[in-house]
Design an enzyme around this catalytic site. Structure first.
Site, PDB file in Angstrom:
ATOM      1  N   ASP A 212       0.830  -1.208   0.000  1.00  0.00           N
ATOM      2  CA  ASP A 212       0.000   0.000   0.000  1.00  0.00           C
ATOM      3  C   ASP A 212       0.864   1.258   0.000  1.00  0.00           C
ATOM      4  OD1 ASP A 212      -2.727   1.239   0.456  1.00  0.00           O
ATOM      5  OD2 ASP A 212      -1.631   2.088   2.145  1.00  0.00           O
ATOM      6  N   GLU A 261       1.575  -0.481  -5.027  1.00  0.00           N
ATOM      7  CA  GLU A 261       0.609   0.577  -5.313  1.00  0.00           C
ATOM      8  C   GLU A 261       1.417   1.863  -5.406  1.00  0.00           C
ATOM      9  OE1 GLU A 261      -3.136   3.229  -3.876  1.00  0.00           O
ATOM     10  OE2 GLU A 261      -1.563   2.648  -2.496  1.00  0.00           O
TER      11      GLU A 261
HETATM   12  C1  NOJ Z   1      -4.233   3.359  -0.779  1.00  0.00           C
HETATM   13  C2  NOJ Z   1      -5.443   2.529  -0.520  1.00  0.00           C
HETATM   14  O1  NOJ Z   1      -5.823   1.885  -1.714  1.00  0.00           O
HETATM   15  C3  NOJ Z   1      -6.503   3.449   0.013  1.00  0.00           C
HETATM   16  O2  NOJ Z   1      -7.747   2.816   0.107  1.00  0.00           O
HETATM   17  C4  NOJ Z   1      -6.040   3.974   1.348  1.00  0.00           C
HETATM   18  O3  NOJ Z   1      -6.976   4.923   1.811  1.00  0.00           O
HETATM   19  C5  NOJ Z   1      -4.667   4.639   1.242  1.00  0.00           C
HETATM   20  N1  NOJ Z   1      -3.729   3.877   0.457  1.00  0.00           N
HETATM   21  C6  NOJ Z   1      -4.061   4.838   2.619  1.00  0.00           C
HETATM   22  O4  NOJ Z   1      -3.669   3.599   3.153  1.00  0.00           O
END
Ligand code: NOJ
Length: 540
Positions: A212, A261
């Protein structure tokens, strides 16, 4: 001709290079105990559905113990399942059951921040200024004569400030909500802990980890103020590569896969994270955010392939996820791009048009070389729901002052049956809970059950496309050659005579010479031409 599906565990080493990966947002997928919140029991009961759909892996959004201030991206214990979802023993069973069906499991690790309820943060609060416990986070004195001003001017990813003051006067940094304090990645204990968390999940059978906010972990140690568009203090810093090299060594010991991500717009800098000793793959947000426009999509595809090739990483193709507007809605609007900044309530939408385009986009993305991500409900053609503002839980909504509808519109609990109080989401015999987000009237029309036997349904299209993608040798290589086509028509050849044509123009398009039509997103017209907003897979 029927071709056998390739056995995913025979070609184990690089399964991720061409996988179809299905994202489960646990809270909204299926509710086994009927309390209104999706759970692992619900997922386990629906594994045969996912096997029938034809996916190779499931990515679970965070299922750990969490106060759910940001839907689970505020983790209080990385080694425990949230009691609302189930237990660790159940997660282990789920991983084993999925594997028996040929489906791998990918867990979501959130390294940039923890929950403010995490023991480390609670200890840091208790220990006070100057303590070693506070060094695991970014605590600083404030500015101004009485320390009443935040230490710097960095903007939050969710609007508002990135700093919160604690009662003893110090401030702590949080790029997201105050309930998500950022960890200090310059501290060796933070690195050690996360490498242990990776091992913990790989040892429990996870095949991969989605990382993430992967571009945000490292911070400028001076925490200096930034000019308005300068994110270099906290996005895409060079120190990150060393962190991911260490993660790769851990993952390699388990044949595990790391998926980033990474919201890094510069494709060359993005690809650096995919060098052979760093992350294996990353979500293609460049493609996801493109409008329904042939030139833009083609340029994104070319850019993606060009920048992945030198580092030897496979491309990925993503149309939606739990953070973005659902495709059938986005493609039915005047502005078909995705942009967090422009989401508003009441945007006019032509769902019929959006659905046609979403079907065509599915065949486009599933025909491209690399791996593909599907978000739960995409295969049902679910639209974005305009959730009653009083019921919205996503912090993006409140932090925008109520202007941004936030992300709950794509997180509404799934319909499984055409009828029933929760459309089959929850088992209403065992529980009485209404779904945690309200399902709109008519939601049952999208139910998996209602679509399963309808050959024109979105579900039937995804099942057919995933099956062909897995079985046709032409989809299994990595080559792509553009074919001559009219303006606003995308036509490309893959291996073994497979051709994909997508018509984004307003006029019907003639098909290239072919031996067989394998699949169309909507029927060809009476003259055998490809109508507007339609895609076809051909064997030539
Ligand atoms: C990316 C995640 O996909 C999202 O849902 C989240 O709010 C943020 N990162 C913070 O962790």
């Amino acid at each position: 001709m029927t071709l056998a599906r390739k056995d995913p565990f025979v070609v184990a080493d690089d399964w991720w290079r061409g996988a179809a990966i299905y994202q489960v947002y646990v809270r909204s997928f299926a509710d086994g105990d009927g309390d209104g919140t999706g759970d692992l029991a619900g997922v386990r009961s629906r594994l045969p559905y996912l096997a029938r759909l034809g996916v190779d892996a499931i990515w679970f959004t965070p299922w750990y113990r969490s106060p759910l201030a940001d839907g689970g991206y505020d983790v209080a214990d990385y080694r425990a399942i949230d009691p609302a979802f189930g237990t660790l023993a159940e997660a282990e069973k789920l991983i084993a059951e999925a594997r028996d069906l040929g489906i791998r499991v990918i867990v979501d690790v959130v390294p940039n921040h923890v929950s403010d309820q995490h023991p480390w943060f609670q200890a840091a609060l208790a220990a006070g200024p100057g303590s070693p416990e506070r060094e695991l986070f970014h605590f600083r004195p404030g500015r101004g004569p009485h320390g009443e001003l935040p230490p710097n001017n960095w903007p939050s990813q969710f609007a508002g400030s990135t700093w919160t003051r604690v009662p003893d006067g110090e401030w702590y940094l949080h790029l997201f909500t105050p309930e998500q304090p950022d960890l200090n990645w310059a501290h060796p204990a933070v690195r050690q802990e996360h490498e242990d968390v990776l091992r913990f999940w790989f040892e429990r059978g996870a095949a991969g980890v989605r990382v993430d906010s992967a571009a945000l972990l490292a911070k400028d140690p001076t925490l200096a103020d930034a000019e308005p568009d300068d994110t270099s203090g906290y996005v895409d810093r060079d120190e990150l590569h060393d962190i991911y090299r260490a993660w790769r060594a851990v993952a390699d010991a388990y044949d595990g896969v790391l998926i980033g991500e990474l919201w890094v717009p510069d494709p060359e800098r993005f690809a650096r994270y995919l060098r052979p000793d760093e992350l294996h793959t990353a979500f293609n947000f460049d493609f996801l955010t493109r409008p329904w426009d042939a030139a833009e999509l083609r340029a994104s595809i070319d850019r993606t392939l060009a920048y992945h090739a030198p580092v030897g990483a496979p491309a990925t193709w993503v149309l939606c996820n739990h953070d973005v507007t659902r495709t059938v809605t986005r493609y039915g609007r005047a502005d078909t791009r995705f942009d967090f900044a422009t989401k508003r309530f009441g945007t006019p939408t032509d769902l019929g048009l959006g659905r046609r385009r979403a079907r065509a986009a599915a065949l486009l993305s599933l025909a491209l070389p690399g791996s593909v991500y599907l978000y739960q409900g995409e295969e049902l053609g679910l639209p974005e729901v305009e959730v009653d503002p009083a019921r919205i839980q996503d912090p993006m909504h409140a932090r925008s002052g109520g202007v941004d509808p936030g992300r709950d519109g794509c997180r509404v609990p799934l319909p499984w049956t055409a009828q029933g109080p929760t459309y089959g989401f929850g088992d209403t015999d065992t529980g009485s809970g209404a779904p945690w987000l309200p399902q709109p009237p008519g939601w049952g029309a999208y139910a998996a059950e209602a679509q399963a036997d309808d050959p024109r349904s979105m579900l039937a299209l995804y099942r057919s496309a995933l099956h062909l993608r897995a079985c046709q040798p032409g989809f299994q290589g990595h080559e792509l050659a553009w074919l001559d086509a009219a303006d606003d028509v995308l036509a490309f050849a893959r291996g073994a005579g497979l051709v994909c044509v997508v018509n984004l123009s307003a006029e019907p398009a003639a098909l290239p010479p072919h031996r067989e039509v394998l699949l169309t997103s909507d029927p060809l017209d009476g003259d055998g031409r490809l109508p507007s907003d339609t895609a076809v897979w051909l064997r030539t």
